[in-house]
Each structure stands twice: as structure tokens, then as C-alpha cells.
Design a protein around this motif. Sequence first.
Motif, mmCIF file in Angstrom:
data_model
loop_
_atom_site.group_PDB
_atom_site.id
_atom_site.type_symbol
_atom_site.label_atom_id
_atom_site.label_comp_id
_atom_site.label_asym_id
_atom_site.label_seq_id
_atom_site.Cartn_x
_atom_site.Cartn_y
_atom_site.Cartn_z
ATOM 1 N N ASP A 26 -31.158 13.820 5.325
ATOM 2 C CA ASP A 26 -30.058 14.698 4.837
ATOM 3 C C ASP A 26 -30.344 16.126 4.731
ATOM 4 N N ARG A 27 -31.453 16.687 5.473
ATOM 5 C CA ARG A 27 -31.738 17.891 5.637
ATOM 6 C C ARG A 27 -31.266 18.487 7.004
ATOM 7 N N LEU A 28 -30.971 19.870 6.969
ATOM 8 C CA LEU A 28 -30.271 20.502 7.849
ATOM 9 C C LEU A 28 -31.499 20.399 9.045
ATOM 10 N N ALA A 37 -26.513 16.630 -2.201
ATOM 11 C CA ALA A 37 -27.159 15.436 -1.975
ATOM 12 C C ALA A 37 -27.106 14.766 -0.603
ATOM 13 N N HIS A 38 -25.775 15.059 -0.100
ATOM 14 C CA HIS A 38 -25.732 14.415 1.433
ATOM 15 C C HIS A 38 -24.910 15.285 2.324
ATOM 16 N N LYS A 39 -25.297 15.185 3.520
ATOM 17 C CA LYS A 39 -24.808 16.090 4.353
ATOM 18 C C LYS A 39 -23.287 15.625 4.975
#
Length: 102
Positions: A26-28, A37-39
Motif C-alpha cells: 500500500d505504498r507508492l 490506509a489503502h491505495k
Amino acid sequence: MSSLNASVWLVLALAVVAANLPFVNDRLLAVVPLRSAHKLLAVRLAELVFLFFVVGAIGMLFEKRLGQNFPQGWEFYVVSGALFVVLAFPGFTWRYLLKHRN
């Protein structure tokens, strides 16, 4: 193992990892934490397109190092993009189609 053979397998392995990377965290770009918290799916798809071009650039660097870059038509890029999307299917399935217990 020849340098050409090793380069092909390295680019394919890199493509498999890069295609699934947007869906397994969930990180870029797996580095930058996001506020939420979520993409969103749109962010994941934009990340997928960006990583497609990164892997393509790495493949072109290997090709140039081994000799000469061969000119490619639009068909090559369409087929390689479709292959990249197919390689992303396991990550997409894990993220959106399987039930996760929290």
C-alpha cells in the motif's frame, strides 16, 4: 550462460516483480507511504503503467549494452504492454479477488 541469455531472464524476472508490485503493498512505488490506509485502484494502475516504462527502459539499456537498439513498431509496445498486464494478474487476483481475513 551467455550475457544475452542472462539479460533476457533478468528483464523477465524484473517484469514479473514490477508488474505485481503495485498490488502487494500500500505504498507508492513500494517506498513512499500514503496518507490513506489503502491505495485506490487508479493509483495502482498508474503505478503499473509507470513500472512498465521503467522495465522497458531497463530492457532497452541491456539491448544497447549488447549491441544496437532495434527499431520497434507500435505492435511491439502493444504486445509487451499486454504481456505486462498478464504478468500482473497474480497480484491483482491476490489483492481484489481473494478474501483476506483481518
